[in-house]
Write a protein that holds these residues in place. Structure first.
Motif, mmCIF file in Angstrom:
data_model
loop_
_atom_site.group_PDB
_atom_site.id
_atom_site.type_symbol
_atom_site.label_atom_id
_atom_site.label_comp_id
_atom_site.label_asym_id
_atom_site.label_seq_id
_atom_site.Cartn_x
_atom_site.Cartn_y
_atom_site.Cartn_z
ATOM 1 N N GLU A 57 1.037 -1.501 0.164
ATOM 2 C CA GLU A 57 0.080 -0.443 0.058
ATOM 3 C C GLU A 57 0.647 1.490 -0.162
ATOM 4 N N ARG A 59 0.196 4.649 0.825
ATOM 5 C CA ARG A 59 0.581 5.113 2.160
ATOM 6 C C ARG A 59 0.516 5.249 3.107
ATOM 7 N N LEU A 60 0.556 5.747 3.907
ATOM 8 C CA LEU A 60 0.340 5.464 5.364
ATOM 9 C C LEU A 60 -0.300 3.949 5.872
ATOM 10 N N SER A 61 -1.825 5.113 5.466
ATOM 11 C CA SER A 61 -3.679 3.980 6.101
ATOM 12 C C SER A 61 -4.109 3.593 4.511
ATOM 13 N N GLY A 63 -7.077 1.387 3.514
ATOM 14 C CA GLY A 63 -7.719 1.697 2.753
ATOM 15 C C GLY A 63 -9.195 2.496 2.166
ATOM 16 N N TRP A 67 -12.765 5.956 3.492
ATOM 17 C CA TRP A 67 -12.326 7.261 4.311
ATOM 18 C C TRP A 67 -13.215 7.871 4.153
ATOM 19 N N ALA A 109 -11.658 0.685 9.319
ATOM 20 C CA ALA A 109 -10.878 0.275 10.475
ATOM 21 C C ALA A 109 -11.103 -1.639 10.640
ATOM 22 N N ILE A 112 -9.242 -3.989 7.959
ATOM 23 C CA ILE A 112 -7.816 -3.765 8.098
ATOM 24 C C ILE A 112 -7.384 -4.745 8.999
ATOM 25 N N ASN A 124 3.036 -1.222 4.315
ATOM 26 C CA ASN A 124 2.029 0.269 3.738
ATOM 27 C C ASN A 124 3.591 1.470 3.579
#
Ligand code: 48F
Length: 263
Positions: A57, A59-61, A63, A67, A109, A112, A124
């Motif tokens: 992934e 990005r950092l997060s 999802g 989001w 959330a 994940i 990530n």
């Protein structure tokens, strides 16, 4: 009391644990590029069946588009046919006028958490930039680099990850497909104008192995087949992830083995 803390030990423990995961993720059964809704559902479904799954992934997060809900209003809409998936990830949605309404924060959330608890390795901050072909010219892995290096345009060579199956779950970006398309190996039609009804159906129907070793999911399939985009309605993404997992699972069972190693 919290106990004594060694700053050095904190650094050592983080790197030791992380690099153990990194090393094992160089060889997976399935690499999923992109940790959006379709990728996360495909990931946990396969991991629960015992497959070794790595999600890369950028990005950092993880999802993906969940989001943001609709225009930043953090709610998403699901069709009633996704109840089984919601039960699997342990969340409930409110039924309103025949639709399911859910907090986008809760959905992201929970997907994940389910993926991680099922045994998916999530890396990530890794941006996939190219494909690895085996000697039969099948997709057999990807080439990825640190997202921060890509953003700052630093000339740093990437790492290769190998697998028996790759999923392009990168949504509108369709990065893996684009790596094939720029070499003239496949043609991407580009997603069509907005129509949620047709778009949702199209995404599920278009979840397929489109090139040997490469399965497309979610909006990447809409990009490939030219089916309509849709708004903040996510049932098609979840069902696409399920379908992709079943296709991958059948392929893994039919052709047992390990990722094709470099000569
Ligand atoms: O876009 P995304 O959520 O993909 P999806 O599963 O779901 C689409 C919906 O979010 C939404 C919709 C239609 O209106 O319902 O668009 O098809 O998630 C894609 C993920 O891939 C990551 C990106 O950061 C996101 O989390 N990604 C994109 N490019 C790369 C990548 C890359 N080069 N390397 C790794 N990850």
């Amino acid at each position: 009391m919290l106990g004594t803390i060694s700053d050095l030990e904190v650094s050592r423990l983080i790197t030791r644990d992380y690099f153990e995961m990194l090393e094992s993720s160089f060889e997976s059964d399935v690499i999923i590029v992109g940790g959006g809704p379709s990728g996360l559902v495909a990931g946990y479904t396969l991991a629960e069946e015992g497959a070794r799954v790595t999600i890369l992934e950028k990005r950092l997060s993880p999802g993906g588009g969940i989001w943001g809900g609709g225009k930043g209003f953090n709610r998403v809409i699901l069709e009633s046919g996704t109840r089984d998936i919601l039960a699997e990830i342990g969340v409930d949605a409110t039924e309103r006028d025949g639709y399911l309404v859910i907090s986008s924060v809760l959905l992201a959330a929970s997907l994940i958490k389910k993926a991680v608890q099922s045994g998916v390795d999530i890396l990530n901050l890794y941006s996939v930039e190219d494909i690895y072909f085996n000697d039969k010219r099948e997709v057999a892995g990807v080439v990825a680099n640190e997202t921060a290096y890509k953003m700052t345009n630093l000339h740093v060579d990437p790492l290769t990850f190998q697998s028996r199956i790759v999923m392009d779950s990168t949504g509108h970006e369709a990065i893996v497909l684009n790596c094939l398309a720029k070499r003239g190996i496949v043609e991407i039609k580009g997603e069509d104008t907005m129509n949620a009804q047709m778009g949702e159906q199209g995404v599920v129907e278009g979840t397929k192995e489109v090139y040997p070793g490469l399965i497309v999911t979610g909006m990447a399939s809409a990009q490939f087949f030219g089916t309509p985009r849709m708004g903040p309605i996510f049932g098609g993404m979840l069902l696409s992830g399920k379908k992709a997992a079943h296709i991958a699972s059948a392929k893994l069972t039919a052709q047992p083995g390990t990722p094709q190693a470099s000569p």
